[in-house]
Write an enzyme that holds these catalytic residues in place. Structure first.
Site, PDB file in Angstrom:
ATOM      1  N   SER A 216      26.084   4.339  -4.977  1.00 31.40           N
ATOM      2  CA  SER A 216      24.924   4.390  -5.866  1.00 31.40           C
ATOM      3  C   SER A 216      24.690   5.816  -6.341  1.00 31.40           C
ATOM      4  O   SER A 216      24.386   6.712  -5.533  1.00 31.40           O
ATOM      5  CB  SER A 216      23.683   3.875  -5.136  1.00 31.40           C
ATOM      6  OG  SER A 216      22.547   4.230  -5.880  1.00 31.40           O
TER       7      SER A 216
ATOM      8  N   HIS B 263      27.484   2.190  -8.968  1.00 32.73           N
ATOM      9  CA  HIS B 263      26.210   1.468  -9.053  1.00 32.73           C
ATOM     10  C   HIS B 263      25.186   2.397  -9.707  1.00 32.73           C
ATOM     11  O   HIS B 263      24.985   3.530  -9.269  1.00 32.73           O
ATOM     12  CB  HIS B 263      25.787   1.077  -7.640  1.00 32.73           C
ATOM     13  CG  HIS B 263      24.565   0.240  -7.559  1.00 32.73           C
ATOM     14  ND1 HIS B 263      24.573  -1.130  -7.757  1.00 32.73           N
ATOM     15  CD2 HIS B 263      23.279   0.571  -7.291  1.00 32.73           C
ATOM     16  CE1 HIS B 263      23.343  -1.598  -7.605  1.00 32.73           C
ATOM     17  NE2 HIS B 263      22.537  -0.590  -7.333  1.00 32.73           N
TER      18      HIS B 263
ATOM     19  N   ASP C 260      21.296   2.823 -10.894  1.00 33.43           N
ATOM     20  CA  ASP C 260      19.946   2.294 -10.659  1.00 33.43           C
ATOM     21  C   ASP C 260      19.002   2.694 -11.793  1.00 33.43           C
ATOM     22  O   ASP C 260      18.700   3.868 -11.992  1.00 33.43           O
ATOM     23  CB  ASP C 260      19.417   2.810  -9.317  1.00 33.43           C
ATOM     24  CG  ASP C 260      20.106   2.124  -8.149  1.00 33.43           C
ATOM     25  OD1 ASP C 260      20.026   0.882  -8.059  1.00 33.43           O
ATOM     26  OD2 ASP C 260      20.750   2.820  -7.348  1.00 33.43           O
TER      27      ASP C 260
ATOM     28  N   MET D 194      15.290   2.432 -13.294  1.00 36.71           N
ATOM     29  CA  MET D 194      13.908   2.151 -12.857  1.00 36.71           C
ATOM     30  C   MET D 194      12.934   2.542 -13.958  1.00 36.71           C
ATOM     31  O   MET D 194      13.104   3.582 -14.599  1.00 36.71           O
ATOM     32  CB  MET D 194      13.585   2.948 -11.592  1.00 36.71           C
ATOM     33  CG  MET D 194      14.572   2.732 -10.451  1.00 36.71           C
ATOM     34  SD  MET D 194      14.011   3.502  -8.945  1.00 36.71           S
ATOM     35  CE  MET D 194      15.491   3.378  -7.934  1.00 36.71           C
TER      36      MET D 194
ATOM     37  N   HIS E  63      22.035  -1.835 -12.288  1.00 37.19           N
ATOM     38  CA  HIS E  63      20.993  -2.563 -11.555  1.00 37.19           C
ATOM     39  C   HIS E  63      19.648  -2.214 -12.180  1.00 37.19           C
ATOM     40  O   HIS E  63      19.110  -1.135 -11.951  1.00 37.19           O
ATOM     41  CB  HIS E  63      21.066  -2.133 -10.069  1.00 37.19           C
ATOM     42  CG  HIS E  63      19.987  -2.711  -9.212  1.00 37.19           C
ATOM     43  ND1 HIS E  63      19.687  -2.203  -7.959  1.00 37.19           N
ATOM     44  CD2 HIS E  63      19.145  -3.771  -9.406  1.00 37.19           C
ATOM     45  CE1 HIS E  63      18.699  -2.910  -7.424  1.00 37.19           C
ATOM     46  NE2 HIS E  63      18.346  -3.860  -8.285  1.00 37.19           N
TER      47      HIS E  63
ATOM     48  N   MET F 138      15.985  -2.286 -12.404  1.00 37.67           N
ATOM     49  CA  MET F 138      14.707  -2.543 -11.733  1.00 37.67           C
ATOM     50  C   MET F 138      13.622  -2.274 -12.770  1.00 37.67           C
ATOM     51  O   MET F 138      12.879  -1.290 -12.694  1.00 37.67           O
ATOM     52  CB  MET F 138      14.589  -1.622 -10.509  1.00 37.67           C
ATOM     53  CG  MET F 138      15.529  -2.041  -9.389  1.00 37.67           C
ATOM     54  SD  MET F 138      15.805  -0.756  -8.172  1.00 37.67           S
ATOM     55  CE  MET F 138      17.186   0.077  -8.940  1.00 37.67           C
TER      56      MET F 138
ATOM     57  N   MET G 243      18.850  -7.886  -2.183  1.00 36.36           N
ATOM     58  CA  MET G 243      18.327  -6.573  -1.794  1.00 36.36           C
ATOM     59  C   MET G 243      18.068  -6.552  -0.292  1.00 36.36           C
ATOM     60  O   MET G 243      17.451  -7.480   0.248  1.00 36.36           O
ATOM     61  CB  MET G 243      17.017  -6.268  -2.531  1.00 36.36           C
ATOM     62  CG  MET G 243      17.155  -6.026  -4.018  1.00 36.36           C
ATOM     63  SD  MET G 243      18.274  -4.678  -4.470  1.00 36.36           S
ATOM     64  CE  MET G 243      17.474  -3.251  -3.709  1.00 36.36           C
TER      65      MET G 243
ATOM     66  N   GLY H 270      16.188   5.311  -2.656  1.00 32.64           N
ATOM     67  CA  GLY H 270      17.298   5.360  -1.712  1.00 32.64           C
ATOM     68  C   GLY H 270      16.816   5.813  -0.340  1.00 32.64           C
ATOM     69  O   GLY H 270      15.660   6.184  -0.165  1.00 32.64           O
ATOM     70  N   GLY H 271      17.709   5.723   0.628  1.00 34.87           N
ATOM     71  CA  GLY H 271      17.440   6.284   1.946  1.00 34.87           C
ATOM     72  C   GLY H 271      16.517   5.465   2.843  1.00 34.87           C
ATOM     73  O   GLY H 271      16.015   5.973   3.838  1.00 34.87           O
TER      74      GLY H 271
ATOM     75  N   ASP I 211      22.429  -4.351  -1.247  1.00 30.01           N
ATOM     76  CA  ASP I 211      22.007  -3.025  -1.722  1.00 30.01           C
ATOM     77  C   ASP I 211      20.793  -2.573  -0.923  1.00 30.01           C
ATOM     78  O   ASP I 211      19.754  -3.241  -0.947  1.00 30.01           O
ATOM     79  CB  ASP I 211      21.668  -3.134  -3.225  1.00 30.01           C
ATOM     80  CG  ASP I 211      21.228  -1.816  -3.845  1.00 30.01           C
ATOM     81  OD1 ASP I 211      21.350  -0.761  -3.189  1.00 30.01           O
ATOM     82  OD2 ASP I 211      20.775  -1.862  -5.005  1.00 30.01           O
TER      83      ASP I 211
HETATM   84  C1  DX5 Z   1      17.185   1.093  -4.216  1.00 24.30           C
HETATM   85  C2  DX5 Z   1      18.443   1.100  -5.037  1.00 24.30           C
HETATM   86  C3  DX5 Z   1      19.664   1.376  -4.273  1.00 24.30           C
HETATM   87  C4  DX5 Z   1      19.705   2.712  -3.576  1.00 24.30           C
HETATM   88  C5  DX5 Z   1      20.459   2.522  -2.303  1.00 24.30           C
HETATM   89  O1  DX5 Z   1      16.141   0.619  -4.974  1.00 24.30           O
HETATM   90  O2  DX5 Z   1      18.605  -0.161  -5.666  1.00 24.30           O
HETATM   91  O3  DX5 Z   1      20.833   1.167  -5.049  1.00 24.30           O
HETATM   92  O4  DX5 Z   1      20.339   3.724  -4.312  1.00 24.30           O
HETATM   93  O5  DX5 Z   1      20.397   3.695  -1.573  1.00 24.30           O
HETATM   94  P1  DX5 Z   1      20.739   3.729  -0.020  1.00 24.30           P
HETATM   95  O6  DX5 Z   1      22.160   3.288   0.134  1.00 24.30           O
HETATM   96  O7  DX5 Z   1      20.519   5.160   0.337  1.00 24.30           O
HETATM   97  O8  DX5 Z   1      19.789   2.794   0.663  1.00 24.30           O
HETATM   98 ZN    ZN Z   2      20.531  -0.571  -6.659  1.00 23.32          ZN
END
Ligand code: DX5
Ligand code: ZN
Length: 229
Positions: A9, A34, A36, A38, A70, A72, A141, A148-149, A175
Site C-alpha cells: 500500500s 495498492h 488508497d 480517501m 481502493h 474510500m 477490510m 495505515g498502521g 487489507d
Molecule cells: C487503510 C488502507 C490500507 C492501509 C493498510 O484504510 O485501506 O490499505 O494502507 O496499511 P497497513 O498495512 O499499515 O495496515
Molecule cells: Zn486500502
C-alpha cells in the site's frame, strides 16, 4: 486456483516520490500496487485522486504496474470514468458508500477495468451475495478503513472463509494490519491478495517480507484449510 498477489500500500510510502516508491516495490517483487483514495467524507482522511494515478501511470506501462485503486470515497460512481482515464487497473469501491453497485460494476467493466467491492469490518459479507458473480475481486477490510498502521482484526476472517468456500476462483483481498505475523490466519481463511503498508514499507528487508506474505498464501492453497469442516 486463484493466484497469490502481494499489493504493497503506497499509503505508507513517500508521497513526494511516488515514481521511486512504485519502482522499488516492483523491484522487491510486488505483484500489484495498492492505492488508497480517501475523500474526508467516507473516511476522515484526505489523500490523493485520479490525477496522481495518472501521473504514476505515465511512468509505468500497463504491463509493468497494476494499480489496485481502493476508493474510500462517498458516491464512487462519480469517479469511474476518471479512474479509467487515469489508467487504473482495479476499481475497488466500498459497498457502504453507494447504492449504485451494479451501475458501477457495469460502467467500470465497460471502461476496461477490473472491479472489486469492499466491506468494512462491521458490514456483513452477505451483502455481496447478489454482486459477487459480477465482481473480479472482493475486499474484506481487516481494519476500519481510513489509516495505515492499525492492528489486524482477525474477527473479520470468517467473511473471507464464507466467500472462499462459495467462490473458489474469486480473488479475495484482505487489507489492514497484514504482516508476516498475521498473514497466515488470512491465508488459511482463503485470502489470496494481500495488501500490506506498514509491514512492507517499514521493513529492513521488504523483499523478504513480500516473499513471506506470498509463501503464506501458497502454503495455504496447498493445504486448503477453508475446505475443511
Ligand atoms: C487503510 C488502507 C490500507 C492501509 C493498510 O484504510 O485501506 O490499505 O494502507 O496499511 P497497513 O498495512 O499499515 O495496515
Ligand atoms: Zn486500502
Amino acid at each position: 486456483m486463484t493466484e497469490a498477489k502481494i499489493a504493497p500500500s503506497l499509503l505508507s510510502g513517500d508521497f513526494a516520490n511516488l515514481e521511486h516508491e512504485v519502482g522499488r516495490m516492483l523491484h522487491y517483487g510486488s505483484d500489484w500496487l495498492h492505492v488508497d483514495i480517501m475523500d474526508s467524507q467516507f473516511v476522515p482522511s484526505l489523500t490523493i485522486g485520479p490525477i496522481v494515478v495518472k501521473a504514476m501511470r505515465s511512468h509505468f506501462t500497463q504491463e509493468k504496474a497494476f494499480f489496485d485503486c481502493h476508493l474510500m470515497v462517498m458516491n464512487p460512481e462519480k469517479w469511474v470514468d476518471e479512474f479509467a482515464d487515469a489508467g487504473a487497473n482495479m476499481f475497488c469501491f466500498h459497498y457502504e458508500a453507494t447504492e449504485k453497485h451494479m451501475e458501477i460494476i457495469n460502467r467500470a467493466h465497460e471502461r476496461g477495468m477490473l472491479v472489486s467491492c469492499a466491506v468494512k469490518p462491521d458490514t456483513p459479507v452477505e451483502v455481496l451475495d447478489p454482486l459477487v458473480q459480477h465482481l473480479d475481486m472482493a475486499l474484506i477490510m481487516t481494519v476500519e478503513p481510513g489509516k495505515g498502521g492499525q492492528s489486524f482484526r482477525s474477527e473479520c476472517l470468517p467473511k473471507v472463509k464464507y466467500l472462499r468456500t462459495r467462490h473458489p476462483n474469486l480473488d479475495i483481498e484482505v487489507d489492514g494490519g497484514l504482516s508476516p505475523k498475521t498473514v497466515d490466519a488470512a491465508s488459511d481463511a482463503g485470502a489470496n491478495v494481500i495488501v500490506a503498508g506498514t509491514a512492507v514499507f517499514k521493513a529492513e528487508n521488504p523483499t523478504q517480507v513480500i516473499s513471506e506474505l506470498r509463501n503464506s498464501v501458497l502454503k495455504a492453497q496447498e493445504i486448503k484449510p477453508w475446505a475443511k469442516k
